[in-house]
Design a protein around this motif. Structure first.
Motif, PDB file in Angstrom:
ATOM      1  N   THR A  83     -40.489  21.399   5.822  1.00 43.13           N
ATOM      2  CA  THR A  83     -40.274  20.264   4.923  1.00 43.13           C
ATOM      3  C   THR A  83     -41.006  20.472   3.604  1.00 43.13           C
ATOM      4  OG1 THR A  83     -42.188  19.046   5.765  1.00 43.13           O
ATOM      5  CG2 THR A  83     -40.076  18.700   6.884  1.00 43.13           C
ATOM      6  N   ASP A  99     -35.633  22.330   0.773  1.00 38.84           N
ATOM      7  CA  ASP A  99     -36.567  21.743   1.734  1.00 38.84           C
ATOM      8  C   ASP A  99     -35.800  21.242   2.943  1.00 38.84           C
ATOM      9  OD1 ASP A  99     -38.761  22.042  -0.058  1.00 38.84           O
ATOM     10  OD2 ASP A  99     -38.131  20.218  -1.097  1.00 38.84           O
ATOM     11  N   THR A 136     -34.930  18.541   5.267  1.00 38.42           N
ATOM     12  CA  THR A 136     -34.976  17.074   5.319  1.00 38.42           C
ATOM     13  C   THR A 136     -34.182  16.514   6.494  1.00 38.42           C
ATOM     14  OG1 THR A 136     -33.049  16.823   3.870  1.00 38.42           O
ATOM     15  CG2 THR A 136     -35.208  16.971   2.803  1.00 38.42           C
ATOM     16  N   TYR A 188     -34.281  17.440  -3.321  1.00 43.31           N
ATOM     17  CA  TYR A 188     -35.061  18.239  -2.376  1.00 43.31           C
ATOM     18  C   TYR A 188     -34.259  19.404  -1.799  1.00 43.31           C
ATOM     19  CZ  TYR A 188     -38.299  14.367  -2.786  1.00 43.31           C
ATOM     20  OH  TYR A 188     -39.156  13.423  -3.279  1.00 43.31           O
ATOM     21  N   SER A 198     -43.791  19.390   2.879  1.00 45.70           N
ATOM     22  CA  SER A 198     -44.476  18.144   2.532  1.00 45.70           C
ATOM     23  C   SER A 198     -45.954  18.292   2.851  1.00 45.70           C
ATOM     24  CB  SER A 198     -43.877  16.966   3.318  1.00 45.70           C
ATOM     25  OG  SER A 198     -44.649  15.801   3.145  1.00 45.70           O
ATOM     26  N   ASN A 256     -35.343  12.461   1.630  1.00 48.54           N
ATOM     27  CA  ASN A 256     -36.657  12.828   1.109  1.00 48.54           C
ATOM     28  C   ASN A 256     -37.429  13.639   2.138  1.00 48.54           C
ATOM     29  OD1 ASN A 256     -39.563  12.542   0.441  1.00 48.54           O
ATOM     30  ND2 ASN A 256     -38.824  11.176  -1.169  1.00 48.54           N
ATOM     31  N   ARG A 257     -37.984  14.766   1.726  1.00 49.79           N
ATOM     32  CA  ARG A 257     -38.722  15.614   2.671  1.00 49.79           C
ATOM     33  C   ARG A 257     -39.959  14.921   3.223  1.00 49.79           C
ATOM     34  NH1 ARG A 257     -40.191  18.737  -2.264  1.00 49.79           N
ATOM     35  NH2 ARG A 257     -42.259  18.012  -2.875  1.00 49.79           N
ATOM     36  N   ARG A 286     -46.427  26.201  -2.116  1.00 48.84           N
ATOM     37  CA  ARG A 286     -46.317  24.778  -2.376  1.00 48.84           C
ATOM     38  C   ARG A 286     -47.681  24.180  -2.716  1.00 48.84           C
ATOM     39  NH1 ARG A 286     -42.614  22.013  -3.924  1.00 48.84           N
ATOM     40  NH2 ARG A 286     -43.578  20.220  -2.920  1.00 48.84           N
TER      41      ARG A 286
END
Length: 505
Positions: free
Chosen positions: A308, A241, A243, A238, A310, A248-249, A357
């Motif tokens: 992030t 991003d 984090t 990642y 996400s 993990n984001r 994204r």
């Protein structure tokens, strides 16, 4: 006398008798004369006091306060060692929670007036959760009846000779997963017992909010500096991003969403308790540093979330925040409309920032859906017994087709993964235990006329993580699980009013 309170002889009622000399003349103590088993706090039914944590510290600690402070410290520090998602950090956090639970039990035995909730009130969720834990233990014991053992043991026996048969195909992983589930349950129980005191419940939420702001600030500094590191470690996944302290984001997005809920809930509660004008005077005059810190933490966390990248993390954060606002501001429609408008506007800006994204949405969806399909096939193989708690990586590897080149250690759907591992009956028992806590928070947030903030917070946190668990495995990260358990725990603890003579279901 028991762990949760002192039984008044002949009545079945647990009562709170504060130590002599500790009464506040303006706040009358009340006994709960019902048979609910809920021990009420000596103070009125107010979840947020006007004093800051620092002022409370200066006043001196009791043994209960010291144990509570250590518990909060574990919750606050758990995200730092990569979310405690490493063997050493996970074992350390779980061990500390066990020691804290032991200390709290000793404290309540020595001071039975300590506010708490009786085991009888929690009998149903404890039984459901305990049943799932017991089944997880049975799976790893070498006592499988004939026909219940996993087929892999017959294959191993053909190559290695006689071996003890087990239901689980991965007993070692099962022991680790069982310990983690036990630690999650302890975090919830500790939050329920400690959070029955409105003062401690408020302090816990405020601490989580401030810690979230500090983590978000660190993540933003690292992200905008261009450094691809987590502390002194070079990031191996990642990259590009935000984090923060996690790998993990998506997991950090879930943790940030929970922190944002804490910040908003605590800020709104202080605003309502102290009054809008008084809060503004304190903020402008620099006297209300706690509210200022909560607002700053919420702003930093909200700012960090879009970076992030996400998609699901952003969506569930907005979903949880909307539920929190609706439940906590349901009788103030004007303020609710303003806050919901601000939330939707901020979410729209975040979506525009994440536009690139969003165009990548189809990149990993087909493979993830294929993994879900294969997971359902694993469940169909052993729907009642399960593959074994913690055994999903081994079970999936055994059937992974050549078209899936990546090694999947999680199903990216925690609900489905638990059913594959535990079997449908035991997994549903676990789900029902969590559902009881969520329903308890939701009902209290809807029905209570005062101080519905903490039950609303618990319901919003449960929705946020539960929804994200449909497409990811954030609840399997110990730090996320502990924070969620604590938030729902204080929500359950404060779902009963100390002014009620009985618990109304």
């Amino acid at each position: 006398m028991n762990l949760f309170g002192k039984r008044e002889r002949g009545t079945g009622v647990f009562q709170h008798k504060p130590p002599a000399g500790k009464l506040n003349p303006g706040k009358q103590n009340r006994r709960d004369r019902s048979t609910t088993g809920v021990v009420v706090d000596a103070s009125p039914d107010e979840c947020y006091s006007g004093t800051s944590p620092w002022e409370a510290m200066k006043a001196g600690f009791s043994s209960q306060d010291m144990t509570f402070t250590v518990f909060v410290a574990v919750l606050v520090l758990a995200p730092l060692p990569l979310g405690s998602f490493r063997p050493w950090s996970g074992a350390l956090a779980a061990t500390l929670l066990g020691l804290i639970a032991t200390a709290w039990a000793l404290v309540t035995l020595r001071a039975p007036e300590t506010p708490g909730v009786s085991a009888r009130v929690l009998a149903l969720p404890l039984a459901l959760y305990g049943a799932a834990l017991i089944w997880g233990l049975v799976q790893i014991l070498p006592l499988a009846p004939e026909g219940w053992d996993h087929p892999i043991w017959a294959q191993a026996e053909a190559a290695l000779g006689p071996l003890p048969r087990r239901i689980s195909m991965a007993p070692a992983a099962g022991r680790d997963a069982l310990a983690q589930l036990l630690a999650d349950g302890l975090a919830f129980l500790l939050a329920v017992q400690m959070g029955r005191s409105p003062r401690r419940a408020a302090r816990l939420v405020e601490a989580l909010a401030l810690a979230s702001g500090a983590i978000a600030l660190y993540g933003l500094v690292v992200y905008f500096s261009g450094s691809e590191t987590i502390f002194w470690l070079e990031k191996w996944a990642y990259r590009g991003d935000l984090t923060a302290v996690l790998v993990n984001r998506n997991h950090y997005a879930t943790l940030a969403g929970l922190g944002l809920l804490c910040s908003v809930s605590a800020s709104l509660a202080r605003w309502e308790q102290r009054g809008g004008r008084e809060c503004l005077r304190g903020l402008l005059g620099g006297k209300d540093r706690l509210t200022a810190g909560l607002l700053a933490s919420g702003g930093l966390t909200a700012l960090a979330l879009p970076f992030t990248h996400s998609r699901a993390g952003m969506a569930v954060a907005v979903l949880g925040l909307c539920l929190l606002l609706v439940l906590s501001q349901q009788r103030n429609w004007k303020r609710l409309a303003i806050l919901l408008g601000l939330t939707c506007g901020a979410a729209l800006i975040a979506v525009l920032e994440m536009d690139e994204r969003l165009t990548e949405l189809g990149a990993d969806v087909p493979q993830r859906m294929r993994v879900w399909q294969l997971s359902w096939e694993l469940l169909a193989e052993r729907p009642w017994l399960g593959q074994g708690l913690g055994a999903f990586p081994d079970a999936f590897q055994a059937i992974r087709p050549g078209s899936i080149t990546q090694i999947w250690t999680q199903a990216h759907n925690s609900w489905l993964e638990l059913m594959v591992e535990l079997g449908a009956p035991a997994a549903c028992s676990l789900f029902l235990a969590a559902g009881w806590a969520w329903r308890r928070c939701l009902v209290a947030a809807v029905r209570r006329h005062r101080n519905r903030d903490l039950p609303a917070l618990g319901a919003a946190a449960g929705l946020l993580v539960g929804a994200h668990a449909l497409v990811d495995f954030s609840p399997q990260i110990p730090a996320v699980a502990y924070v969620l358990a604590a938030m729902m725990g204080v929500g359950v603890a404060q779902s009963w009013s100390s002014r009620m003579g009985s618990v109304v279901e």
